[in-house]
Design a protein around this motif. Structure first.
Motif, PDB file in Angstrom:
ATOM      1  N   SER A  14      23.681  71.356  59.921  1.00 23.71           N
ATOM      2  CA  SER A  14      22.719  71.951  59.599  1.00 23.71           C
ATOM      3  C   SER A  14      22.673  72.487  58.215  1.00 23.71           C
ATOM      4  O   SER A  14      22.150  72.525  57.206  1.00 23.71           O
ATOM      5  N   LEU A  15      24.614  72.864  57.808  1.00 24.03           N
ATOM      6  CA  LEU A  15      24.525  73.402  56.735  1.00 24.03           C
ATOM      7  C   LEU A  15      24.608  72.166  55.238  1.00 24.03           C
ATOM      8  O   LEU A  15      24.906  70.813  55.743  1.00 24.03           O
ATOM      9  N   THR A  16      24.390  72.366  54.302  1.00 22.75           N
ATOM     10  CA  THR A  16      24.613  71.626  52.926  1.00 22.75           C
ATOM     11  C   THR A  16      25.989  71.120  52.794  1.00 22.75           C
ATOM     12  O   THR A  16      27.153  71.812  52.954  1.00 22.75           O
ATOM     13  N   LEU A  17      26.566  70.675  51.720  1.00 21.42           N
ATOM     14  CA  LEU A  17      28.097  70.157  51.158  1.00 21.42           C
ATOM     15  C   LEU A  17      28.487  71.188  50.620  1.00 21.42           C
ATOM     16  O   LEU A  17      29.217  72.453  50.943  1.00 21.42           O
ATOM     17  N   LEU A  18      27.661  72.316  49.798  1.00 24.08           N
ATOM     18  CA  LEU A  18      27.840  73.438  49.371  1.00 24.08           C
ATOM     19  C   LEU A  18      28.416  74.270  50.521  1.00 24.08           C
ATOM     20  O   LEU A  18      29.168  75.109  50.123  1.00 24.08           O
ATOM     21  N   GLU A  19      27.270  74.429  51.321  1.00 26.15           N
ATOM     22  CA  GLU A  19      27.487  75.746  52.029  1.00 26.15           C
ATOM     23  C   GLU A  19      28.991  75.109  52.771  1.00 26.15           C
ATOM     24  O   GLU A  19      29.732  76.346  53.585  1.00 26.15           O
ATOM     25  N   THR A  20      28.618  74.169  53.212  1.00 29.05           N
ATOM     26  CA  THR A  20      30.181  73.677  54.069  1.00 29.05           C
ATOM     27  C   THR A  20      31.856  74.803  53.792  1.00 29.05           C
ATOM     28  O   THR A  20      32.696  74.311  53.746  1.00 29.05           O
TER      29      THR A  20
END
Length: 129
Positions: A14-20
């Motif tokens: 469920s994480l976005t690319l930035l969060e990942t």
């Protein structure tokens, strides 16, 4: 897979690319690891350092073989063969007439190349094996 691992995996999905990206950086700092990809070239070199050698060994000794003697060049080739092998006239004539023949056995590649050049200059067909 354990329930805890399954839950973490679902959260990661469920994480976005930035969060990942931020998570990866934080994992690197926390655990002292480097998650950056290694170049393929680097991996292939470390693989080659095992017992697997991709190239065959370079021969240290080769044979020079007289393959072909054109009729019009026979005398010139015969003279070179006599010089190289230290043969008499009859022995050199018999040698040249019964090609293919090994001129020199178990010589270094450098010496073989010199012998090949001499014979080719006289007009012979020569191979090195």
């Amino acid at each position: 897979m354990s329930v805890k691992t399954f839950e973490i995996l679902e959260q990661l999905k469920s994480l976005t690319l930035l969060e990942t990206s931020e998570l990866v950086k934080q994992i690197e700092v926390t655990f002292g690891v480097d998650a950056s990809p290694k170049p393929l070239f680097y991996n292939s070199i470390t693989h080659l350092s095992d017992d697997h050698s991709p190239l065959p060994p370079v021969p240290t000794e080769v044979n020079v073989i007289l393959d072909h003697v054109p009729a019009e060049k026979k005398i010139a080739i015969l003279k070179v063969v006599r010089t190289l092998m230290g043969l008499g006239l009859k022995e050199a004539k018999d040698f040249v007439e019964s090609v293919p023949q090994v001129v020199k056995e178990a010589v270094t590649p450098e010496v073989a190349e010199e012998i090949k050049q001499q014979l080719e200059l006289a007009g012979a067909g020569v191979s090195v094996q």
